[in-house]
Design an enzyme around this catalytic site. Structure first.
Site, PDB file in Angstrom:
ATOM      1  N   GLU A  64       0.821  -1.216   0.000  1.00 36.95           N
ATOM      2  CA  GLU A  64       0.000   0.000   0.000  1.00 36.95           C
ATOM      3  C   GLU A  64       0.854   1.265   0.000  1.00 36.95           C
ATOM      4  OE1 GLU A  64      -3.553  -1.791   2.826  1.00 36.95           O
ATOM      5  OE2 GLU A  64      -1.713  -1.068   3.755  1.00 36.95           O
ATOM      6  N   ALA A 147       4.381  -8.827  16.341  1.00 37.41           N
ATOM      7  CA  ALA A 147       5.311  -7.690  16.295  1.00 37.41           C
ATOM      8  C   ALA A 147       4.745  -6.407  16.905  1.00 37.41           C
ATOM      9  CB  ALA A 147       5.730  -7.437  14.847  1.00 37.41           C
ATOM     10  N   ASP A 235      -7.632  -4.991   8.739  1.00 32.92           N
ATOM     11  CA  ASP A 235      -7.255  -3.721   8.106  1.00 32.92           C
ATOM     12  C   ASP A 235      -7.107  -3.862   6.595  1.00 32.92           C
ATOM     13  OD1 ASP A 235      -5.006  -5.282   8.105  1.00 32.92           O
ATOM     14  OD2 ASP A 235      -3.651  -3.763   8.906  1.00 32.92           O
ATOM     15  N   LYS A 239     -10.406  -9.202   5.488  1.00 33.70           N
ATOM     16  CA  LYS A 239      -9.587  -9.501   6.682  1.00 33.70           C
ATOM     17  C   LYS A 239     -10.217  -8.785   7.877  1.00 33.70           C
ATOM     18  CE  LYS A 239      -4.659  -8.899   7.975  1.00 33.70           C
ATOM     19  NZ  LYS A 239      -4.203  -7.513   8.189  1.00 33.70           N
ATOM     20  N   VAL A 301      -7.738   0.990  11.084  1.00 30.32           N
ATOM     21  CA  VAL A 301      -7.055   0.399   9.919  1.00 30.32           C
ATOM     22  C   VAL A 301      -5.708   1.088   9.657  1.00 30.32           C
ATOM     23  CG1 VAL A 301      -9.134  -0.451   8.759  1.00 30.32           C
ATOM     24  CG2 VAL A 301      -8.387   1.890   8.334  1.00 30.32           C
TER      25      VAL A 301
HETATM   26  P1  NAD Z   1       2.371 -10.610  13.432  1.00 30.22           P
HETATM   27  O1  NAD Z   1       2.232 -11.578  12.313  1.00 30.22           O
HETATM   28  O2  NAD Z   1       3.729 -10.276  13.939  1.00 30.22           O
HETATM   29  O3  NAD Z   1       1.496 -11.101  14.688  1.00 30.22           O
HETATM   30  C1  NAD Z   1       0.202 -11.593  14.589  1.00 30.22           C
HETATM   31  C2  NAD Z   1      -0.037 -12.576  15.726  1.00 30.22           C
HETATM   32  O4  NAD Z   1      -1.421 -12.971  15.685  1.00 30.22           O
HETATM   33  C3  NAD Z   1       0.803 -13.852  15.612  1.00 30.22           C
HETATM   34  O5  NAD Z   1       1.559 -14.032  16.794  1.00 30.22           O
HETATM   35  C4  NAD Z   1      -0.251 -14.960  15.425  1.00 30.22           C
HETATM   36  O6  NAD Z   1       0.124 -16.187  16.028  1.00 30.22           O
HETATM   37  C5  NAD Z   1      -1.458 -14.330  16.111  1.00 30.22           C
HETATM   38  N1  NAD Z   1      -2.748 -14.904  15.715  1.00 30.22           N
HETATM   39  C6  NAD Z   1      -3.187 -15.248  14.481  1.00 30.22           C
HETATM   40  N2  NAD Z   1      -4.441 -15.737  14.544  1.00 30.22           N
HETATM   41  C7  NAD Z   1      -4.806 -15.683  15.864  1.00 30.22           C
HETATM   42  C8  NAD Z   1      -5.994 -16.008  16.564  1.00 30.22           C
HETATM   43  N3  NAD Z   1      -7.032 -16.530  15.922  1.00 30.22           N
HETATM   44  N4  NAD Z   1      -6.041 -15.791  17.910  1.00 30.22           N
HETATM   45  C9  NAD Z   1      -4.976 -15.279  18.575  1.00 30.22           C
HETATM   46  N5  NAD Z   1      -3.813 -14.962  17.956  1.00 30.22           N
HETATM   47  C10 NAD Z   1      -3.733 -15.146  16.599  1.00 30.22           C
HETATM   48  O7  NAD Z   1       1.617  -9.289  12.943  1.00 30.22           O
HETATM   49  P2  NAD Z   1       1.726  -7.807  13.551  1.00 30.22           P
HETATM   50  O8  NAD Z   1       2.795  -7.040  12.861  1.00 30.22           O
HETATM   51  O9  NAD Z   1       1.696  -7.869  15.043  1.00 30.22           O
HETATM   52  O10 NAD Z   1       0.343  -7.207  13.018  1.00 30.22           O
HETATM   53  C11 NAD Z   1      -0.890  -7.696  13.513  1.00 30.22           C
HETATM   54  C12 NAD Z   1      -2.009  -7.176  12.669  1.00 30.22           C
HETATM   55  O11 NAD Z   1      -2.141  -5.762  12.838  1.00 30.22           O
HETATM   56  C13 NAD Z   1      -1.813  -7.386  11.173  1.00 30.22           C
HETATM   57  O12 NAD Z   1      -3.029  -7.857  10.625  1.00 30.22           O
HETATM   58  C14 NAD Z   1      -1.481  -6.023  10.629  1.00 30.22           C
HETATM   59  O13 NAD Z   1      -1.901  -5.858   9.288  1.00 30.22           O
HETATM   60  C15 NAD Z   1      -2.272  -5.149  11.565  1.00 30.22           C
HETATM   61  N6  NAD Z   1      -1.783  -3.777  11.701  1.00 30.22           N
HETATM   62  C16 NAD Z   1      -2.711  -2.795  11.765  1.00 30.22           C
HETATM   63  C17 NAD Z   1      -2.302  -1.484  11.914  1.00 30.22           C
HETATM   64  C18 NAD Z   1      -3.314  -0.393  12.045  1.00 30.22           C
HETATM   65  O14 NAD Z   1      -2.974   0.774  11.985  1.00 30.22           O
HETATM   66  N7  NAD Z   1      -4.562  -0.723  12.258  1.00 30.22           N
HETATM   67  C19 NAD Z   1      -0.936  -1.174  11.958  1.00 30.22           C
HETATM   68  C20 NAD Z   1      -0.008  -2.201  11.918  1.00 30.22           C
HETATM   69  C21 NAD Z   1      -0.444  -3.509  11.787  1.00 30.22           C
END
Ligand code: NAD
Length: 348
Positions: A64, A147, A235, A239, A301
């Site tokens: 994006e 993360a 987001d 999803k 998002v």
């Molecule tokens: P990541 O992959 O490092 O961590 C995601 C975690 O979710 C993993 O540890 C995974 O095991 C866990 N998980 C998956 N399905 C699960 C479930 N059903 N129940 C419990 N845990 C589950 O990703 P990240 O960098 O931490 O990002 C997380 C999400 O946040 C992503 O979808 C990303 O796109 C989103 N995000 C949103 C924003 C925003 O501004 N809204 C900003 C950054 C990231």
């Protein structure tokens, strides 16, 4: 050593320099400062150019571009979201961004934004929660311990006064990582066996999972009256994290409605379902939480203005603390019209 003149050298903040800045300022201070910067920009929301981000979708993720301008400066972020990346040792989300001077169009900063995105997302979540959460909240459920999660926990401690975090992830090693990383930070960490267990007794529920599908991290029966939900993992089109029924019981707050209706939890609802723009609450135009039993939902998002605020913050602070290098990014002929002559005279 570059031969470019100073006006054509662009300050560049590498990952190392971003880490230097956060470690030397202290992460709580950075999160608190970023939250103030974001809040101030949300209060002048009408001034900004606002377009939904431009996404390039594939079966495995999205890339994006997120641009905006306040008329004086222009910024954009490049960011990806690839939930399956972690299997290959890559991150789900990586990013970099640029700030430019509107007057000349010249870039004034290029920076890493993977760390900065985690910081700005956490700062945004916490400053929004400050307006919406139940009074005197102390317990947050953190579902999804990847993360973003430690940044979220620390921001909610520093900005909202959260003292206890109930952690859950389908992958226990992720939860273990968080408990290790957050040791000694003044948070009571409770490891939970399920999402149901995690939300028990929590006044704030943060969902931060990554899966490119319409998941149901929270079902309707798991959400009691009066809680604030900070839903950040849903987001992208296709999803989501929350069961649709929760949305009908919630007062929904969003960043930029046009973008959230495509990417957020509310993609599950009709296009005219009422939502409140968060900036209006911060500006005092609209009410946030109206009573103790209301369920408030921040359907986050991530919007370009948050990145713009973060870019400005880094521009001010990384440059004054000298945590940057220079990049020879802009061609700089002696005669601005003699670009070709500059190339001809160049000796490799
Ligand atoms: P990541 O992959 O490092 O961590 C995601 C975690 O979710 C993993 O540890 C995974 O095991 C866990 N998980 C998956 N399905 C699960 C479930 N059903 N129940 C419990 N845990 C589950 O990703 P990240 O960098 O931490 O990002 C997380 C999400 O946040 C992503 O979808 C990303 O796109 C989103 N995000 C949103 C924003 C925003 O501004 N809204 C900003 C950054 C990231």
């Amino acid at each position: 050593m570059s031969v470019a003149s100073e006006k054509a050298l662009v300050p560049f903040v590498s990952v190392d320099n971003m880490m230097r800045l956060v470690r030397s300022f202290g992460i709580e201070r950075v999160l608190t400062d970023l939250a103030s910067e974001i809040e101030a920009d949300f209060k002048r929301w009408p001034l900004f150019d606002k377009i939904s981000r431009v996404g390039s979708h594939s079966d495995v993720g999205v890339i994006e571009l997120m641009p905006t301008s306040d008329g004086e400066m222009y910024g954009f972020k490049y960011v990806n979201g690839h939930p399956k990346n972690t299997i290959n040792g890559l991150q789900t989300v990586t990013a970099f961004g640029l700030l430019a001077d509107v007057e000349s169009g010249y870039p004034i900063l290029l920076t890493e934004m993977t760390l900065l995105t985690a910081l700005r997302t956490a700062a945004t979540s916490a400053i929004v929660a400050k307006y919406l959460m139940p009074k005197n909240s102390t317990i947050m459920a953190m579902i999804g311990n990847g993360a973003q999660s430690e940044f979220q926990c620390i921001a909610f401690k520093a900005i909202c006064g959260i003292t206890s975090i109930r952690l859950y992830d389908t992958d226990f090693s992720a939860t273990k990582k968080v408990t290790q990383n957050l040791q000694g930070r003044g948070l009571d960490l409770v490891v939970c066996n399920s999402a149901e267990d995690a939300v028990s007794g929590a006044q704030i529920i943060t969902t931060c999972t990554a899966d490119k599908k319409c998941a149901t991290i929270l079902t309707d029966n798991m959400v009691g009256s009066g809680v604030h939900i900070n839903a950040i993992g849903g987001d992208c089109p296709g999803k989501t994290e929350l069961h649709r029924d929760i949305l009908f019981r919630s007062e929904i707050f969003v960043e930029h409605p046009a973008q959230t209706r495509i990417e957020g939890e509310i993609q599950q609802l009709d296009a005219d379902h009422p939502v409140t723009e968060v900036w209006e609450v911060m500006a005092g135009n609209k009410r946030g939480r109206s009573n103790a039993s209301q369920i408030t939902l921040f359907d986050s998002v991530g919007f370009a203005i948050e990145d713009f605020s973060a870019l400005k913050y880094i521009f001010k602070n990384a440059l004054s603390a000298k945590f940057y290098d220079y990049l020879d990014l802009i061609a700089d002929p002696n005669d601005p019209r003699d670009l070709f002559g500059m190339l001809e005279r160049f000796k490799a």
